[in-house]
Design an enzyme around this catalytic site. Sequence first.
Site, PDB file in Angstrom:
ATOM      1  N   LYS A  22       0.844  -1.201   0.000  1.00 10.34           N
ATOM      2  CA  LYS A  22       0.000   0.000   0.000  1.00 10.34           C
ATOM      3  C   LYS A  22       0.876   1.248   0.000  1.00 10.34           C
ATOM      4  CE  LYS A  22      -1.773   1.619   4.035  1.00 10.34           C
ATOM      5  NZ  LYS A  22      -1.435   3.039   4.241  1.00 10.34           N
ATOM      6  N   ASN A  23       1.835   1.302   0.916  1.00  2.45           N
ATOM      7  CA  ASN A  23       2.601   2.536   1.058  1.00  2.45           C
ATOM      8  C   ASN A  23       3.517   2.801  -0.133  1.00  2.45           C
ATOM      9  OD1 ASN A  23       1.322   3.027   3.425  1.00  2.45           O
ATOM     10  ND2 ASN A  23       3.059   2.557   4.769  1.00  2.45           N
ATOM     11  N   CYS A 118      -4.313  13.066  12.747  1.00  6.03           N
ATOM     12  CA  CYS A 118      -5.029  11.803  12.588  1.00  6.03           C
ATOM     13  C   CYS A 118      -4.990  11.064  13.912  1.00  6.03           C
ATOM     14  CB  CYS A 118      -4.431  10.973  11.460  1.00  6.03           C
ATOM     15  SG  CYS A 118      -2.838  10.303  11.862  1.00  6.03           S
ATOM     16  N   ARG A 123       1.094  14.663  13.252  1.00  2.00           N
ATOM     17  CA  ARG A 123       1.641  14.396  11.914  1.00  2.00           C
ATOM     18  C   ARG A 123       1.717  15.628  11.003  1.00  2.00           C
ATOM     19  NH1 ARG A 123      -0.558   8.675   9.771  1.00  2.00           N
ATOM     20  NH2 ARG A 123       1.351   8.735   8.564  1.00  2.00           N
ATOM     21  N   ASP A 309       4.505   0.408  12.085  1.00  3.84           N
ATOM     22  CA  ASP A 309       3.265  -0.153  11.541  1.00  3.84           C
ATOM     23  C   ASP A 309       3.048  -1.618  11.939  1.00  3.84           C
ATOM     24  OD1 ASP A 309       2.630   2.234  10.393  1.00  3.84           O
ATOM     25  OD2 ASP A 309       3.086   1.655   8.326  1.00  3.84           O
ATOM     26  N   ARG A 401      -8.714   0.024   4.448  1.00  3.53           N
ATOM     27  CA  ARG A 401      -7.703   0.938   3.903  1.00  3.53           C
ATOM     28  C   ARG A 401      -6.415   0.187   3.580  1.00  3.53           C
ATOM     29  NH1 ARG A 401      -5.916   4.787   7.801  1.00  3.53           N
ATOM     30  NH2 ARG A 401      -4.472   5.070   6.107  1.00  3.53           N
TER      31      ARG A 401
HETATM   32  C1  UD1 Z   1       4.712   6.647   6.411  1.00  5.93           C
HETATM   33  C2  UD1 Z   1       3.745   5.505   6.214  1.00  5.93           C
HETATM   34  C3  UD1 Z   1       3.152   5.086   7.551  1.00  5.93           C
HETATM   35  C4  UD1 Z   1       4.264   4.760   8.538  1.00  5.93           C
HETATM   36  C5  UD1 Z   1       5.251   5.917   8.620  1.00  5.93           C
HETATM   37  C6  UD1 Z   1       6.468   5.603   9.490  1.00  5.93           C
HETATM   38  C7  UD1 Z   1       2.853   5.959   4.005  1.00  5.93           C
HETATM   39  C8  UD1 Z   1       1.669   6.331   3.181  1.00  5.93           C
HETATM   40  N1  UD1 Z   1       2.682   5.955   5.338  1.00  5.93           N
HETATM   41  O1  UD1 Z   1       3.962   7.745   6.932  1.00  5.93           O
HETATM   42  O2  UD1 Z   1       2.339   3.937   7.328  1.00  5.93           O
HETATM   43  O3  UD1 Z   1       3.692   4.561   9.815  1.00  5.93           O
HETATM   44  O4  UD1 Z   1       5.735   6.250   7.310  1.00  5.93           O
HETATM   45  O5  UD1 Z   1       7.110   4.463   9.041  1.00  5.93           O
HETATM   46  O6  UD1 Z   1       3.904   5.605   3.501  1.00  5.93           O
HETATM   47  N2  UD1 Z   1       6.913  14.299  10.715  1.00  5.93           N
HETATM   48  C9  UD1 Z   1       7.038  15.659  10.971  1.00  5.93           C
HETATM   49  N3  UD1 Z   1       7.045  16.523   9.921  1.00  5.93           N
HETATM   50  C10 UD1 Z   1       6.928  16.093   8.629  1.00  5.93           C
HETATM   51  C11 UD1 Z   1       6.798  14.714   8.370  1.00  5.93           C
HETATM   52  C12 UD1 Z   1       6.794  13.828   9.434  1.00  5.93           C
HETATM   53  O7  UD1 Z   1       7.144  16.069  12.123  1.00  5.93           O
HETATM   54  O8  UD1 Z   1       6.919  16.939   7.723  1.00  5.93           O
HETATM   55  C13 UD1 Z   1       6.918  13.328  11.831  1.00  5.93           C
HETATM   56  C14 UD1 Z   1       5.642  12.507  11.935  1.00  5.93           C
HETATM   57  O9  UD1 Z   1       4.646  13.179  12.671  1.00  5.93           O
HETATM   58  C15 UD1 Z   1       6.159  11.261  12.626  1.00  5.93           C
HETATM   59  C16 UD1 Z   1       7.579  11.094  12.053  1.00  5.93           C
HETATM   60  O10 UD1 Z   1       7.923  12.365  11.524  1.00  5.93           O
HETATM   61  O11 UD1 Z   1       6.253  11.478  14.013  1.00  5.93           O
HETATM   62  C17 UD1 Z   1       7.722  10.074  10.951  1.00  5.93           C
HETATM   63  O12 UD1 Z   1       6.712  10.271  10.000  1.00  5.93           O
HETATM   64  P1  UD1 Z   1       6.877   9.895   8.455  1.00  5.93           P
HETATM   65  O13 UD1 Z   1       8.024   8.971   8.292  1.00  5.93           O
HETATM   66  O14 UD1 Z   1       6.857  11.149   7.668  1.00  5.93           O
HETATM   67  O15 UD1 Z   1       5.538   9.115   8.189  1.00  5.93           O
HETATM   68  P2  UD1 Z   1       4.588   9.203   6.934  1.00  5.93           P
HETATM   69  O16 UD1 Z   1       5.389   9.393   5.692  1.00  5.93           O
HETATM   70  O17 UD1 Z   1       3.467  10.153   7.220  1.00  5.93           O
END
Ligand code: UD1
Length: 423
Positions: A22-23, A118, A123, A309, A401
């Site tokens: 999915k991701n 969420c 996030r 995850d 999802r």
């Molecule tokens: C992706 C995955 C999700 C997984 C996560 C961590 C997808 C669609 N989703 O989510 O299933 O749980 O990686 O492996 O691929 N953060 C910030 N600022 C930002 C971006 C992130 O503070 O601009 C923080 C987030 O709140 C979180 C951490 O960084 O605490 C890691 O998040 P991130 O790796 O970005 O997760 P996603 O890409 O949203």
Amino acid sequence: MDQIIVTGNGQLSGQIPIAGAKNACLTLMPATLLSEEPLTLTNAPRLSDIRTMTTLLQSLGAEVQALQDGQVLAMSSHDLTSTRADYDIVRKMRASILVLGPLLARFGHAEVSLPGGCAIGARPVDLHLKAFEAMGAELDLRDGYVHAKAPAGGLKGGIVDFPFVSVGATENALMAATLAKGTTVLRNAAREPEIVDLAQCLRKMGAQIDGEGTSEITIQGVDRLGGATHRVVTDRIELGTYMLAPAICGGEVECLGGKIELLAAFCEKLDAAGISVEETLTGLKVARKNGRVSAVDVTTEPFPGFPTDLQAQMMALLCTAEGTSVLEEKIFENRFMHAPELIRMGAKIDVHGGTATVQGVDRLRGAPVMATDLRASVSLILAGLAAEGETIVSRVYHLDRGYEHVVRKLESVGAKIERVKEQ
Ligand code: UD1
């Protein structure tokens, strides 16, 4: 709304096919926006998140056709009509933010609604935005939207130094950099297999990328990208989830398409807990070695560490382990919402901030429980498989999802599970 009813039914045995990730698919789909030529994805999972991304791309004027029962996605962004991703779609799925980089890189501007918080935490998307700024973009946050504008002549290569690892920000920056003028270096980049998959697909489209899978990715921008056909990598989270089914219930299940390299840290923890994992020619064979599972401590980390995850599903296993396990959640601040539900099933769990202490009990007991997010919902199904009596999981739309045919897959290895309309 549907419910899933699970009844503990002893050991499991057989094979479960694992779908495409999915991701990975959710970042490969927006990559179509980078090119006028068609991008075709095979091995796509049939999930509601994929349908949401389809709707989003179509709202921009892209063509997206789901063929072969949804396993093939034939996409074309030849005639895009909009560079604005509306709140109505973005609010349904945070991964929508991944259209921002490609739109900005190809058209020089884009407007994307800010995703809200969420269930698992605030996030933010600040790291995504900082990366675009490092490539010369001007960003304005107005009316709940990011209004992004590239300099005249397009995005410029730059150094992006991420203060901490973000999967989504790495993907967005990587896609944008493929069409930027000059060289972009992403430091402290995420190393997840989904990033490697994205880089491989972009390279087929003509991008010049080095270093994916390491924490420094270098991208040499090109003038245009072409079309490609790409097979989506195996879903390591679906894989880990189904590996836990025989671990929890006993028996032996082969997860078809699985590879240890996708989940090495997770496999080490299973080994420590007393679960055997064997790589076969066709997948991963998982069996409970003997007796009760042993307690293990788990800390979630970016890849190659233990994936956040899989934390909820691992907790379901450790609820009936011998001894006390400590689970530390280091990625998201609010990711233990499955704990109160597992407690309703007789688990002994104490949550303090980002740490959960799980004291193993002999047996869980079935109960009505509520899914709060995608991974939490499947952890309750796993717990239900091992519990005495009937577990009724409601709000299963979360499950749709990220898990295709969950009932069929578990039934095929001997689980007693059914999906019913809520009474
Ligand atoms: C992706 C995955 C999700 C997984 C996560 C961590 C997808 C669609 N989703 O989510 O299933 O749980 O990686 O492996 O691929 N953060 C910030 N600022 C930002 C971006 C992130 O503070 O601009 C923080 C987030 O709140 C979180 C951490 O960084 O605490 C890691 O998040 P991130 O790796 O970005 O997760 P996603 O890409 O949203």
